[in-house]
Each structure stands twice: as structure tokens, then as C-alpha cells.
Write a protein that holds these residues in place. Structure first.
Motif, PDB file in Angstrom:
ATOM      1  N   GLU A 220       0.819  -1.208   0.000  1.00  0.00           N
ATOM      2  CA  GLU A 220       0.000   0.000   0.000  1.00  0.00           C
ATOM      3  C   GLU A 220       0.855   1.261   0.000  1.00  0.00           C
ATOM      4  O   GLU A 220       1.703   1.436   0.885  1.00  0.00           O
ATOM      5  CB  GLU A 220      -0.899   0.006   1.244  1.00  0.00           C
ATOM      6  N   PRO A 221       0.644   2.148  -0.975  1.00  0.00           N
ATOM      7  CA  PRO A 221       1.379   3.415  -0.977  1.00  0.00           C
ATOM      8  C   PRO A 221       0.824   4.374   0.067  1.00  0.00           C
ATOM      9  O   PRO A 221      -0.378   4.400   0.336  1.00  0.00           O
ATOM     10  CB  PRO A 221       1.149   3.952  -2.392  1.00  0.00           C
ATOM     11  N   ARG A 222       1.718   5.122   0.661  1.00  0.00           N
ATOM     12  CA  ARG A 222       1.351   6.188   1.588  1.00  0.00           C
ATOM     13  C   ARG A 222       2.127   7.438   1.179  1.00  0.00           C
ATOM     14  O   ARG A 222       2.938   7.398   0.265  1.00  0.00           O
ATOM     15  CB  ARG A 222       1.685   5.796   3.035  1.00  0.00           C
ATOM     16  N   GLU A 223       1.914   8.529   1.851  1.00  0.00           N
ATOM     17  CA  GLU A 223       2.625   9.750   1.499  1.00  0.00           C
ATOM     18  C   GLU A 223       4.111   9.605   1.831  1.00  0.00           C
ATOM     19  O   GLU A 223       4.495   9.507   2.994  1.00  0.00           O
ATOM     20  CB  GLU A 223       2.044  10.948   2.254  1.00  0.00           C
ATOM     21  N   GLY A 224       4.947   9.539   0.788  1.00  0.00           N
ATOM     22  CA  GLY A 224       6.390   9.468   0.979  1.00  0.00           C
ATOM     23  C   GLY A 224       6.931   8.094   1.285  1.00  0.00           C
ATOM     24  O   GLY A 224       8.143   7.904   1.367  1.00  0.00           O
ATOM     25  N   PRO A 268      -7.906  -0.794 -12.636  1.00  0.00           N
ATOM     26  CA  PRO A 268      -7.627  -2.020 -11.867  1.00  0.00           C
ATOM     27  C   PRO A 268      -7.174  -3.136 -12.805  1.00  0.00           C
ATOM     28  O   PRO A 268      -7.628  -3.228 -13.951  1.00  0.00           O
ATOM     29  CB  PRO A 268      -8.980  -2.356 -11.234  1.00  0.00           C
ATOM     30  N   GLN A 269      -6.273  -3.979 -12.323  1.00  0.00           N
ATOM     31  CA  GLN A 269      -5.812  -5.127 -13.100  1.00  0.00           C
ATOM     32  C   GLN A 269      -5.803  -6.366 -12.208  1.00  0.00           C
ATOM     33  O   GLN A 269      -5.659  -6.269 -10.987  1.00  0.00           O
ATOM     34  CB  GLN A 269      -4.397  -4.897 -13.637  1.00  0.00           C
ATOM     35  N   ASP A 270      -5.943  -7.517 -12.852  1.00  0.00           N
ATOM     36  CA  ASP A 270      -5.902  -8.797 -12.136  1.00  0.00           C
ATOM     37  C   ASP A 270      -4.946  -9.735 -12.846  1.00  0.00           C
ATOM     38  O   ASP A 270      -4.887  -9.757 -14.087  1.00  0.00           O
ATOM     39  CB  ASP A 270      -7.289  -9.442 -12.078  1.00  0.00           C
ATOM     40  N   GLY A 271      -4.215 -10.509 -12.075  1.00  0.00           N
ATOM     41  CA  GLY A 271      -3.285 -11.473 -12.653  1.00  0.00           C
ATOM     42  C   GLY A 271      -3.031 -12.620 -11.689  1.00  0.00           C
ATOM     43  O   GLY A 271      -3.590 -12.667 -10.589  1.00  0.00           O
ATOM     44  N   ARG A 272      -2.167 -13.529 -12.111  1.00  0.00           N
ATOM     45  CA  ARG A 272      -1.854 -14.710 -11.300  1.00  0.00           C
ATOM     46  C   ARG A 272      -0.350 -14.926 -11.278  1.00  0.00           C
ATOM     47  O   ARG A 272       0.360 -14.590 -12.233  1.00  0.00           O
ATOM     48  CB  ARG A 272      -2.525 -15.971 -11.862  1.00  0.00           C
ATOM     49  N   ILE A 273       0.115 -15.512 -10.184  1.00  0.00           N
ATOM     50  CA  ILE A 273       1.523 -15.891 -10.052  1.00  0.00           C
ATOM     51  C   ILE A 273       1.579 -17.294  -9.461  1.00  0.00           C
ATOM     52  O   ILE A 273       0.855 -17.602  -8.513  1.00  0.00           O
ATOM     53  CB  ILE A 273       2.299 -14.922  -9.130  1.00  0.00           C
ATOM     54  N   LYS A 274       2.430 -18.120 -10.027  1.00  0.00           N
ATOM     55  CA  LYS A 274       2.729 -19.426  -9.439  1.00  0.00           C
ATOM     56  C   LYS A 274       4.222 -19.433  -9.143  1.00  0.00           C
ATOM     57  O   LYS A 274       5.039 -19.183 -10.027  1.00  0.00           O
ATOM     58  CB  LYS A 274       2.369 -20.562 -10.394  1.00  0.00           C
ATOM     59  N   ARG A 275       4.578 -19.695  -7.898  1.00  0.00           N
ATOM     60  CA  ARG A 275       5.972 -19.534  -7.474  1.00  0.00           C
ATOM     61  C   ARG A 275       6.379 -20.665  -6.544  1.00  0.00           C
ATOM     62  O   ARG A 275       5.637 -21.009  -5.623  1.00  0.00           O
ATOM     63  CB  ARG A 275       6.114 -18.203  -6.738  1.00  0.00           C
ATOM     64  N   THR A 288      -4.676  -5.084  -8.561  1.00  0.00           N
ATOM     65  CA  THR A 288      -4.191  -3.721  -8.355  1.00  0.00           C
ATOM     66  C   THR A 288      -5.342  -2.740  -8.554  1.00  0.00           C
ATOM     67  O   THR A 288      -6.242  -2.975  -9.364  1.00  0.00           O
ATOM     68  CB  THR A 288      -3.064  -3.354  -9.341  1.00  0.00           C
ATOM     69  N   ILE A 289      -5.297  -1.652  -7.794  1.00  0.00           N
ATOM     70  CA  ILE A 289      -6.259  -0.565  -7.980  1.00  0.00           C
ATOM     71  C   ILE A 289      -5.521   0.763  -7.845  1.00  0.00           C
ATOM     72  O   ILE A 289      -4.523   0.856  -7.123  1.00  0.00           O
ATOM     73  CB  ILE A 289      -7.420  -0.618  -6.957  1.00  0.00           C
ATOM     74  N   PRO A 290      -5.993   1.812  -8.551  1.00  0.00           N
ATOM     75  CA  PRO A 290      -5.391   3.140  -8.370  1.00  0.00           C
ATOM     76  C   PRO A 290      -5.934   3.792  -7.099  1.00  0.00           C
ATOM     77  O   PRO A 290      -7.133   3.729  -6.825  1.00  0.00           O
ATOM     78  CB  PRO A 290      -5.843   3.899  -9.622  1.00  0.00           C
ATOM     79  N   THR A 291      -5.054   4.385  -6.300  1.00  0.00           N
ATOM     80  CA  THR A 291      -5.481   5.119  -5.106  1.00  0.00           C
ATOM     81  C   THR A 291      -4.881   6.523  -5.150  1.00  0.00           C
ATOM     82  O   THR A 291      -4.122   6.861  -6.062  1.00  0.00           O
ATOM     83  CB  THR A 291      -5.035   4.412  -3.812  1.00  0.00           C
ATOM     84  N   HIS A 292      -5.188   7.310  -4.147  1.00  0.00           N
ATOM     85  CA  HIS A 292      -4.734   8.705  -4.124  1.00  0.00           C
ATOM     86  C   HIS A 292      -3.215   8.810  -4.191  1.00  0.00           C
ATOM     87  O   HIS A 292      -2.671   9.694  -4.854  1.00  0.00           O
ATOM     88  CB  HIS A 292      -5.246   9.378  -2.852  1.00  0.00           C
ATOM     89  N   TYR A 293      -2.506   7.898  -3.508  1.00  0.00           N
ATOM     90  CA  TYR A 293      -1.044   7.972  -3.455  1.00  0.00           C
ATOM     91  C   TYR A 293      -0.362   7.059  -4.476  1.00  0.00           C
ATOM     92  O   TYR A 293       0.860   6.976  -4.503  1.00  0.00           O
ATOM     93  CB  TYR A 293      -0.549   7.610  -2.052  1.00  0.00           C
ATOM     94  N   MET A 297      -1.620  -2.843  -4.291  1.00  0.00           N
ATOM     95  CA  MET A 297      -1.667  -4.226  -4.761  1.00  0.00           C
ATOM     96  C   MET A 297      -2.013  -5.151  -3.597  1.00  0.00           C
ATOM     97  O   MET A 297      -1.488  -5.000  -2.494  1.00  0.00           O
ATOM     98  CB  MET A 297      -0.315  -4.632  -5.356  1.00  0.00           C
ATOM     99  N   VAL A 298      -2.914  -6.082  -3.864  1.00  0.00           N
ATOM    100  CA  VAL A 298      -3.228  -7.132  -2.893  1.00  0.00           C
ATOM    101  C   VAL A 298      -2.960  -8.478  -3.550  1.00  0.00           C
ATOM    102  O   VAL A 298      -3.414  -8.736  -4.667  1.00  0.00           O
ATOM    103  CB  VAL A 298      -4.686  -7.055  -2.402  1.00  0.00           C
ATOM    104  N   ILE A 299      -2.211  -9.309  -2.859  1.00  0.00           N
ATOM    105  CA  ILE A 299      -1.868 -10.640  -3.354  1.00  0.00           C
ATOM    106  C   ILE A 299      -2.566 -11.665  -2.471  1.00  0.00           C
ATOM    107  O   ILE A 299      -2.277 -11.763  -1.277  1.00  0.00           O
ATOM    108  CB  ILE A 299      -0.343 -10.869  -3.324  1.00  0.00           C
ATOM    109  N   ARG A 300      -3.508 -12.386  -3.035  1.00  0.00           N
ATOM    110  CA  ARG A 300      -4.198 -13.455  -2.313  1.00  0.00           C
ATOM    111  C   ARG A 300      -3.408 -14.752  -2.501  1.00  0.00           C
ATOM    112  O   ARG A 300      -3.132 -15.163  -3.630  1.00  0.00           O
ATOM    113  CB  ARG A 300      -5.626 -13.613  -2.832  1.00  0.00           C
ATOM    114  N   ILE A 301      -3.034 -15.376  -1.397  1.00  0.00           N
ATOM    115  CA  ILE A 301      -2.261 -16.620  -1.442  1.00  0.00           C
ATOM    116  C   ILE A 301      -3.210 -17.782  -1.195  1.00  0.00           C
ATOM    117  O   ILE A 301      -3.887 -17.834  -0.166  1.00  0.00           O
ATOM    118  CB  ILE A 301      -1.143 -16.615  -0.379  1.00  0.00           C
TER     119      ILE A 301
END
Length: 578
Positions: A220-224, A268-275, A288-293, A297-301
Motif C-alpha cells: 500500500e502506498p502512503r505519502e512518501g 484495476p488489473q488482475d493477474g496470477r503468479i505461481k511460485r 491492483t487498484i489506483p489510489t490517491h497515493y 496491490m493485494v496478493i491473495r495466497i
């Protein structure tokens, strides 16, 4: 603190101390002496590897952590259980250079404006104190910590800090698209510079999340600056704070390996990762979603062992396991699992499909998105851009000779009607709804303009569920119930007050939360002829509930059962269910 001669802990003194405290026998001492391979480890680690059982506490093993705490008490210095979730990793790794920390083999575990707490595995070696105190310009407190953890976290944390420092040397910032373009290389999205360091950071994020049993990673982005949070057993915790210059390349690399558009930040975008992380394969979904800062990104495991879980592990009682297995083994009909987002509905459905899957059954699923890939199933993902909705997917499935159809969610009239049509034409259909109770799914489908007589003919089973945390088996303790909470829990039902219930306490096994893992509390309704007769135009939920009272076990009482069984606490059920 008393001045002690500079020396190392010896294996002999640890063994003698354990023997004098009647924690090990003479035979145990001889076993340790004969095991020459232990000599290369720290004495506390060496004895910990023998895994002796505590002579009077059956559940306790004399492992390295236990021995460290015991030895700290023996010599009279403070002990610390080094928990990475409670450390300010960014702050402690800025304090001193990695080379210096590795040389003196101590780990900063707490930094304040006036004091630094260092964890050491050699409490009698204080030769490093003077130089360190001069460098940090603060008072120093020394505590005893697990030798294995100190070695591991020095390497892990300072390696990540080094990578972040090198990544952060660039001029990029949250809004600096030019710097991002320089960092992102060809059309394939490969990094020109700092590739290795960014990869190290991302790999560490995955490893950290896997080790801590996180189900979600929030970047999560924050100020600075930016922060990383893990969701563990349903609760979010801040685990790291990124410098602003590090956040964009980390986010960009994650987008690349998830096959997302790196330069798209407005949508917003959605994707998958296998690792592969260690010996564990991690399946992840990225959003991913655009926010003020900037972008969040949220990764569901996902739990890749979900297909091998049993209904007992989910939290079903033996009687309900038999009932549920008989429902999902039916050849036709509609089964609905209901509950809010994050209540484990997908896990219940996937476990059910794995239970019935066999070479002689054709199972088709339509999901949004596909969360767990299962080679036993024919899985399809909805795609609104090409008009591939849940309803259209069911239409396609009906031409694929299916035996079982799983629909990720019934959201609209078209999906509801197609699911019912499929169930009435000789197919077993499983799906989910967002309702607060099992019986509420009936009125919800009627609200979606489903014909009541068709719903009555197709519906065979309903389950509503929530996830509650499981009390840690290592530290839960008995206590009389809080009467106010007990009354809130049982509500209108007449349940005798127990003499005691179990409460969360907290120990090193559960990171002092008192809980470890989650199970479902639920209500299971088998659709009988009596209930079918109630499904008619104009029927209200209140009428159905009144007429069905006593015909099934409500979710509240299932929670009471789990409290009485010592699986969870009153507080947890009241918070989640009531």
C-alpha cells in the motif's frame, strides 16, 4: 548488569545445568556426548536437536527456543522470543552495517531514541559492547535469543536491506514515470538495472509471507513511503515499511511476473503468479487498484493443499460430514454455500469437488477468477469482454456432457435460472450466494425472479458459514465463562452454562495471539418436503425461519458447540457470528 568474563557458552555447562534441574537423565547426557556431529552447533542448538521431552509436561519439547528461555532464567538475564512480525525490520537494519553485525553476531531487536536492545546467543561475550555503544550513541540492553534465529535473521534482514538500498539509489519516486520507464526494459518487461536486487526483495516477500502463514499480502502506498501488511488468521498486521523509491520497482516486478501491464496505473488489473518457495508451491492472485497515493496491490495466497483437505479439517462435525457427503454425492440438484466474502466458501466447494472427483465423472467449473487450479476439473474463467458470463458458461457446459457443474457465484437472474435449469436436467450444481443465513438464500433467489416451483424442485441443500480462529492447542486455558458474553452467544436459545470454557492466552507457537489456524462455523439445512412446501410466491424469510425453527442447527449454536469443545473462544464466535 553484572560484569562477566568474556567466554562462550559450553555444551558441558548446558548439559550439567539440565541434569541438575532434573530435565534430562544420565542416559540422555551420554547420548549427547556420543553425538559428535552436534559439536559444530551452538550448545543450545545441539541439545535442542535431540528433542528431549519435558519430564513433567507432556506437551513440551526441550527444543532450542525452550532451552534458550530456560538458560536465560538460569543465568539471570532477560530472554526474548524473536518474532519477525513484531520487529521494525527497516529500523533495525539501518542501525549498523551488515558486516559489523555479522562479526559481532548480535541482532538489534528494538530501537528507541534512548536505547537499543540487542539479542545475543553468547551472553558472556561482551567485548562488542563498547564499540557498539559508541556507534549507536544510545544505551544498550542485552537479551538472550535463539541462536538459530539470530543467525538466520541477520542474514535475511540485512540482505534485504542491502538490496533495498541499491534499488533506492535511483531517482525514481511514486509519480516519476520517467524513472520507471528507465527501470523497465524491453517490451517483454525485463529490468535493465537492479534486476537482481528487486528480485531478492520480491522473493523475500514471498518467503516471509509463506513462513508466517499469510493468506493475503497488502502493498500500500502512503505519502512518501509504502507499507506491507500480512493477513494472518483473518487479522491484518503491518510487517514492513518501504522507502518510496523502492516501492515502484517492487510493484513493477510483481506486475511483470503476473503478466500485467506495467505502465497501466489508471485501471484495476488482475493477474496470477505461481511460485516455488522452498519446498512449497505458492498459487497467488494479484489485484491492483489506483489510489490517491498510487497503485495498491493485494496478493491473495491460495492453499495449494486445499484439494487434499478433509471435511473434518474444515470444521464439520461427524454427523454433518455424513450428511454433506450424501448431498454432494447426489446425481442432480442444486446445493448452495452462502456467506460473506472471505468466509471460506471456495474452500468448502473445492473440498467437495475433490471428494467426488473421479475418472468416471465430468466436473466443469466456471469461476471469477479461477483460484485453485485442479487438474481433475474442467475450469473456465468468466470474461465480460467476450460476453462469457456465468450464465453463458453454464449454457456451454450443458453441451459438454457434464455430471457436476460448479458456478462460482449466482449474481443475477440469468445465472440463477441457468443453474436451476441444469440441476433439473440431471446435473448436480454447486454454487455460492452472498447471504447471511442458509434460509436467506431461498428469498434471495426469489428476489432474482426465480420461479418458486422450480426452486422448490431443484434445491437439495444449503450451508451458511463463517471462519473463526482456532484456539492454540499449546496455550489455551480453562476459565469460567464471562456471563455477559455467554448470554450474547446463546441469544434466545436455552443452553446450560458450562463450568468452564477455553480462553486465548498466547505463547510462542501462536505468536502470542492465542489462536492458530481457522475453521468454519456453519448451519447445514437439508431441503426436505416440508421446506419445499414453504417455497412459494410472497413467502418472507421470517416466515421460513419461524416454520423451520428446531429443524436444523443454527450457525450460532454450531458456534456454541465449538466453544464447548474447546476449539474456539466465546469472544471469537460473538465477534464473527453475532
Amino acid at each position: 548488569m553484572l560484569k562477566r568474563p568474556a567466554r562462550k557458552i559450553t555444551l558441558d555447562e548446558v548439559v550439567e545445568g539440565l541434569k541438575s534441574d532434573n530435565l534430562i537423565t544420565q542416559m540422555d547426557c551420554e547420548r549427547i556426548a556420543k553425538s559428535l556431529k552436534l559439536a559444530r552447533f551452538h550448545p543450545l542448538v545441539s541439545v535442542g536437536k535431540m528433542a528431549f521431552k519435558h519430564p513433567t509436561e507432556a506437551k513440551v519439547t526441550l527444543d532450542t527456543e525452550w532451552l534458550t528461555q530456560w538458560y536465560a532464567g538460569k543465568i539471570g538475564i532477560p530472554y526474548i522470543d524473536i518474532d519477525p512480525l513484531k520487529l521494525d525490520i527497516g529500523e533495525i537494519t539501518k542501525l549498523l552495517p551488515k558486516a559489523f553485525i555479522k562479526r559481532i553476531a548480535v541482532l538489534p531487536v528494538q530501537v528507541t531514541p534512548t536505547k537499543v536492545v540487542f539479542a545475543t546467543a553468547e551472553p558472556f561475550d561482551r567485548d562488542w559492547l563498547l564499540d557498539t555503544s559508541t556507534s549507536v550513541k544510545r544505551d544498550i540492553e542485552v537479551v538472550l535469543g535463539n541462536p538459530d534465529k539470530i543467525t538466520r535473521y541477520i542474514e535475511e534482514f540485512f540482505e534485504v536491506r542491502s538490496a533495498m538500498n541499491q534499488v533506492g539509489e535511483g531517482e525514481n519516486d511514486f509519480g516519476d514515470q520517467i524513472a520507471l520507464d528507465k527501470m523497465v526494459g524491453s517490451d517483454k518487461g525485463e529490468f535493465k538495472a537492479d534486476d537482481g536486487n528487486v528480485a531478492k526483495i520480491v522473493d523475500w516477500v514471498f518467503q516471509f509471507a509463506s513462513t508466517e502463514r499469510a493468506t493475503d499480502i497488502h502493498l500500500e502506498p502512503r505519502e512518501g513511503q509504502a507499507q506491507m501488511r500480512f493477513r494472518i488468521d483473518g487479522n491484518l498486521r503491518v510487517v514492513y515499511k518501504f522507502d518510496a523509491k523502492v516501492f515502484i520497482p517492487v510493484l513493477s516486478r510483481l506486475k511483470i511476473i503476473a503478466d500485467l501491464k506495467v505502465d497501466e496505473k489508471r485501471r484495476p488489473q488482475d493477474g496470477r503468479i505461481k511460485r516455488q518457495v522452498g519446498d512449497k508451491l505458492m498459487e497467488m492472485r494479484i489485484s491492483t487498484i489506483p489510489t490517491h497515493y498510487g497503485e495498491k496491490m493485494v496478493i491473495r495466497i491460495f492453499d495449494t493443499n486445499i484439494t487434499s483437505k478433509s471435511f473434518e479439517e474444515l470444521g464439520l462435525s461427524p454427523d454433518d460430514i455424513k450428511g454433506w457427503e450424501s448431498l454432494v454425492a447426489r446425481s442432480f440438484g442444486l446445493i448452495l454455500v452462502t456467506g460473506p466474502t472471505g468466509s471460506g466458501k471456495t474452500t468448502t466447494l473445492q473440498t467437495s469437488l475433490s471428494f467426488i472427483a473421479s475418472p468416471d465423472i465430468n466436473i466443469c467449473t466456471v469461476e471469477d477468477p479461477i483460484e485453485i487450479v485442479n487438474e481433475q476439473l474442467a475450469q473456465m474463467q468468466v470474461n465480460p469482454e467476450i460476453s462469457l458470463s456465468f450464465g453463458n458458461a453454464i449454457r456451454a457446459f450443458l453441451r459438454q456432457d457434464p455430471d457436476v457443474i460448479m458456478v462460482g457465484e449466482i449474481r443475477d437472474q440469468d445465472t440463477a435460472e441457468m443453474a436451476i435449469q441444469a440441476s433439473l436436467t440431471g446435473h448436480l450444481v454447486l454454487s455460492t450466494l452472498h447471504t447471511n443465513s442458509a434460509l436467506a438464500s431461498i428469498t434471495r433467489l426469489i428476489d432474482l425472479k426465480v420461479e418458486p416451483h422450480l426452486l422448490s424442485a431443484s434445491l437439495i441443500g444449503l450451508m451458511a458459514q463463517r471462519l473463526v480462529r482456532v484456539l492454540c492447542p499449546h496455550c489455551k486455558e480453562k476459565a469460567p465463562p464471562n456471563m455477559d458474553l455467554w448470554k450474547a452467544l446463546i441469544g434466545p436459545y436455552n443452553v446450560p452454562t458450562p463450568q468452564f470454557v477455553y480462553h486465548a492466552k498466547g505463547c510462542r507457537e501462536c505468536r502470542n495471539t492465542g489462536y492458530y489456524g481457522r475453521i468454519i462455523v456453519y448451519e447445514l439445512v437439508r431441503v426436505t418436503n416440508e421446506l419445499r412446501e414453504l417455497i412459494r410466491p410472497g413467502i418472507t424469510l421470517q416466515e421460513i425461519e419461524n416454520l423451520m425453527r428446531g429443524k436444523y442447527l443454527p450457525i450460532r449454536l454450531n458456534g456454541v458447540q465449538k466453544v464447548l469443545q474447546g476449539k474456539t473462544s466465546i469472544e471469537e464466535v460473538v465477534t464473527i457470528v453475532i
